[in-house]
Design a protein around this motif. Sequence first.
Motif, short mmCIF file in Angstrom:
data_model
loop_
_atom_site.label_atom_id
_atom_site.label_comp_id
_atom_site.label_asym_id
_atom_site.label_seq_id
_atom_site.Cartn_x
_atom_site.Cartn_y
_atom_site.Cartn_z
N ARG A 1 0.75 -1.37 0.07
CA ARG A 1 -0.10 0.01 0.05
C ARG A 1 0.77 1.21 -0.03
O ARG A 1 0.56 2.24 -0.82
CB ARG A 1 -1.11 0.05 1.24
N ARG A 2 1.90 1.32 0.58
CA ARG A 2 2.81 2.46 1.05
C ARG A 2 3.62 2.75 -0.18
O ARG A 2 3.65 3.82 -0.65
CB ARG A 2 3.62 2.25 2.31
N GLU A 3 3.95 1.56 -0.89
CA GLU A 3 4.77 1.71 -2.25
C GLU A 3 3.76 2.56 -3.23
O GLU A 3 4.47 3.23 -3.76
CB GLU A 3 5.46 0.35 -2.39
N PHE A 4 2.72 1.73 -3.29
CA PHE A 4 1.79 2.30 -4.20
C PHE A 4 1.27 3.79 -4.18
O PHE A 4 1.61 4.49 -4.95
CB PHE A 4 0.45 1.36 -4.31
N LEU A 5 1.08 4.18 -2.79
CA LEU A 5 0.75 5.43 -2.59
C LEU A 5 1.92 6.38 -2.79
O LEU A 5 1.53 7.55 -3.46
CB LEU A 5 0.18 5.56 -1.25
N GLN A 6 2.91 6.28 -2.37
CA GLN A 6 4.14 6.79 -2.49
C GLN A 6 4.43 7.09 -4.23
O GLN A 6 4.89 8.22 -4.46
CB GLN A 6 5.48 6.27 -1.89
N THR A 7 4.30 6.41 -4.61
CA THR A 7 4.45 6.21 -6.33
C THR A 7 3.20 7.13 -7.00
O THR A 7 3.56 7.76 -7.73
CB THR A 7 4.51 4.79 -7.11
N VAL A 8 2.07 6.90 -6.40
CA VAL A 8 0.98 7.71 -6.90
C VAL A 8 1.23 9.26 -6.61
O VAL A 8 1.19 10.18 -7.54
CB VAL A 8 -0.24 7.27 -6.50
N TRP A 9 1.68 9.44 -5.50
CA TRP A 9 1.90 10.77 -5.05
C TRP A 9 3.12 11.51 -6.03
O TRP A 9 2.96 12.66 -6.56
CB TRP A 9 2.40 10.79 -3.60
N TYR A 10 4.29 10.61 -6.13
CA TYR A 10 5.31 11.20 -6.92
C TYR A 10 4.81 11.45 -8.56
O TYR A 10 5.13 12.67 -8.89
CB TYR A 10 6.45 9.98 -6.95
N GLU A 11 4.23 10.44 -8.95
CA GLU A 11 3.82 10.56 -10.36
C GLU A 11 2.68 11.66 -10.84
O GLU A 11 2.92 12.41 -11.66
CB GLU A 11 3.53 9.07 -11.00
N ALA A 12 1.92 11.75 -9.85
CA ALA A 12 0.69 12.82 -9.93
C ALA A 12 1.50 14.09 -9.82
O ALA A 12 1.32 14.93 -10.52
CB ALA A 12 -0.30 12.40 -8.76
N ARG A 13 2.24 14.16 -8.69
CA ARG A 13 2.88 15.69 -8.58
C ARG A 13 3.89 15.94 -9.56
O ARG A 13 3.87 17.08 -10.05
CB ARG A 13 3.70 15.78 -7.16
N ARG A 14 4.60 15.07 -10.16
CA ARG A 14 5.50 15.05 -11.14
C ARG A 14 4.83 15.55 -12.47
O ARG A 14 5.47 16.40 -13.14
CB ARG A 14 6.24 13.91 -11.57
#
Length: 192
Positions: A73-86
Amino acid sequence: MAGALAFGGAAHGGNQKEEALADSVRLALSRAITDPRPPRQEFATIEERIKYLHWVGEMSERLKKRWPDTQTRREFLQTVWYEARRAGLDPGMVLGLIQVESGFRKYAVSHAGAHGYMQVMPFWTRVIGDGDRTKLFHMQTNLRYGCSILRLYLDMEKGNLFLALGRYNGSRGKPEYPNLVLGAWKRWEFEP
């Protein structure tokens, strides 16, 4: 349909259209999706970092029933945050889109052939990638493609999210899909 929105149901990946892109746009998209660096959060202030940590914690709780494994879950959410913000997108909106598109299923394939969490059409791997459509089932690759493509559509639609979402789904001008995503986004809104 309410059951499908609660994480199950069919993948709603629409029929994104392959459009003529200027070479500069194609090159920019290609560079955006081929950056091999893993997501690494950087914050200008401690307040931004705290907000991010609270967001990950809150969203992790909301996804707990769907994904019991904390690390996943955390890995997925960290990646969503990163890619969305990027890509200049709201991470909550991206989660709403993923909920509607794939029900948070990594290996979802729609009736139109869209792949993964964000239901990316395989032609994109040929247009801006290396042609390997199997990479669309890799979490970061799928999220990077999906966020980059949505950003492209937002730019094409001059910031009109409703039209950009319709274009993303291949249903531009029809209200059903954008309304589903905008409704799902409410589930992922975050107030620190």
